[in-house]
Design an enzyme around this catalytic site. Sequence first.
Site: not given
Length: 702
Positions: A43, A82, A105, A85
């Site tokens: 992100a 992300g 993260e 993921e």
Amino acid sequence: MCFILHSAAVRQGIVDTVKRALGDPKVKSVVICGQNGIFCGGADIKEFGTNMSGPPLVPMIHAIEAANKPVVAAIEGSALGGGLELALGCHYRIAHSKARLGLPEVSLGLLPAAGGTQRLPRLIGVPAALDLITTGRHVAAAEALQLGVVDRVAEHSTVDAAVKFALSVAAKPLDARRISTYPCPCPSDFDALFEGAMQKVRQNARGAIAPVACVQAVRAAATRPYLQGMEREKELMATLFTSGQARALQYCFFAQRAVSKWSMPNGARWDTSKPRPVHKAAVIGLGTMGRGIAVALAQTGLSVVAVETQEKQLMEAKQAVSGMLERGAKRRGLTPAALHKISYSHDIQAVADVDLVIEAVFEDMALKKKVFQQLSAVCKPGTFLCTNTSALDVDHLASQTRNPELVVGMHFFAPAHVMKLLEVVYGPQSSPQAVATAMQLGKKMGKVGVAVGNCRGFVGNRMLKPYIEQAFFLLEEGATPELVDRALEEFGFPMGVFRMSDLSGLDVGWRVRKGDGLVESGLASGQPTRLREGRRYSPLGDLLCEQGRFGQKTGRGWYQYDQPGSRVARSDPWFHSFLEEYRARHGLVARRIDHQEVLERCLYALINEGFRILEDGIAAGPEDIDIIYVFGYGWPRHRGGPMFYAGMVGLARVLERLEHYHQAHPDVPYLQPCSLLRRLVASGSPPVHRWREVIKKLHSQL
Ligand code: ADP
């Protein structure tokens, strides 16, 4: 089809294109890849703290996983956060051999909340997932393959390989490829495993909450059905997302980048100052610091000349440096090519043709002056002359040379090949090019360089002085080293001030205080005084040194150790009775001191000095100070550095407490709130990124 993922627009693009591909009977399978050789960095961190716009990641990844055509992730460059993921939502993952993968993260105070904590343990098992998620470490493709994070590694074009592969699996059933449907492999010693993991994480986290939440989320993956696990992931993320710690960690992330954009009060800046290339460098003096610096230089691939005058020291240094390089290479799976990059000499003439010298002889002004005079005579024109002094006056050394504009401080921290911080110290005569060159060299050495002005102790050690002073005063007033250290360690420092002082050696500060004429021979005169020129002074450290108690190296200091050099600090009854006698001798009545007072007095005195440093223009902004403290002094990163922390506490509160303590201790100037702090409070305590405006205004009025 190729996509990139880092913003709302990109997520929308993926959603739309995948939908189209799935609806198009001509499309048999889908490959997701990045643009410009990078799969995805996760992100966009700039989106943190704002309301994320565009389609959220979780349903998007669900839709990909639920697709009835195979979706293959082609991972080049990096798949972080992300990005990974998303790849875990795909049915297959192919990575380029140079790709790096990870879920970082946690280092931003968060957890991978797009299913990362639920899919990864289902894919690679609980222990490996815990390791990756709680540390945030990145793994290379080979390790990712070994762990089972990726299915294949490609040596050449990953996208071509992925397309070929996607076509080959086009008709295969996908049921066994949807990770969210896997049962989480549950080890038999489940409780012990999580208990052990939690204990380890808590110990390393030093009060940070994100790693703990990561363990809780992975536990949910192991104990609950997937959808319930996702709920737990979301719930835990919500707590982290709004926490002060996440704010602090994200601030550190940006602050680290901000400090590389250095500026000097004379207007010189990073973007207008061109560094000169350094191909060959020299280190003068191969003590502890010089050895570490030589290793760090050689590891960057530079040719290094190492000069040491004492024969025995030179032999020992050669061995030690080779050992460090060999161990370093082994850790990284390389051959120690850097070994051949170092030449050794007794003779300073050997540095005649180097581009840059780092002097690391004894911390003695007369000696350093002589070395700088020699260097100025021996080196080819234009050689940058740097000193690794931790406190001596860089301007004064510059004035010993023919070209003072070539002189800067490069203040490394021990052990120099490990510690990340580098203070690059400029004087009024240092050229922007010298600063730019030292900053660039520092970066090449893997350091976080911070450009600071020249003053006693520069930034880090200057702020440490009031902090240590308060700790001494607290002992006089009733605290013990154990109490003070516990308060600071609970705050998040890896070591309290007294354990730290025992480790680095009490004699270091003693020598400095002697040089400053502060030390009286206390025992000889029977009664050491506790005032120096009207300022409160504690001779406690001097008294210990007079007894030969220099800390760990002598087996005795503020604590006792089983033997000299041993690291386990034990409470020392001798010291406690010595302290009681000392108090009695000076008519000091011990009172109860709590953790809050320890923190306020030690930390606010340090912070107050930080404001003075900003006021004096020694550091360009609060980020510089914070990065110095996080990378060089063990300040807990999740508290963002001392200046950020002051903002979190509230500047008005810090000011009020300093006023309170200064009133109680009027003979302690360090507790007197500085004018910048007052000015900031008067301006309504702006957030830390707006302080520079207030500082500028203050300077323009001077
Ligand atoms: P530190 O702990 O800061 O590294 P040390 O005292 O361990 O400092 O090391 C300083 C080193 O510098 C010693 O090995 C000393 O022999 C060496 N040294 C002193 N003077 C000179 C000089 N003029 N040229 C080269 N090396 C020197």
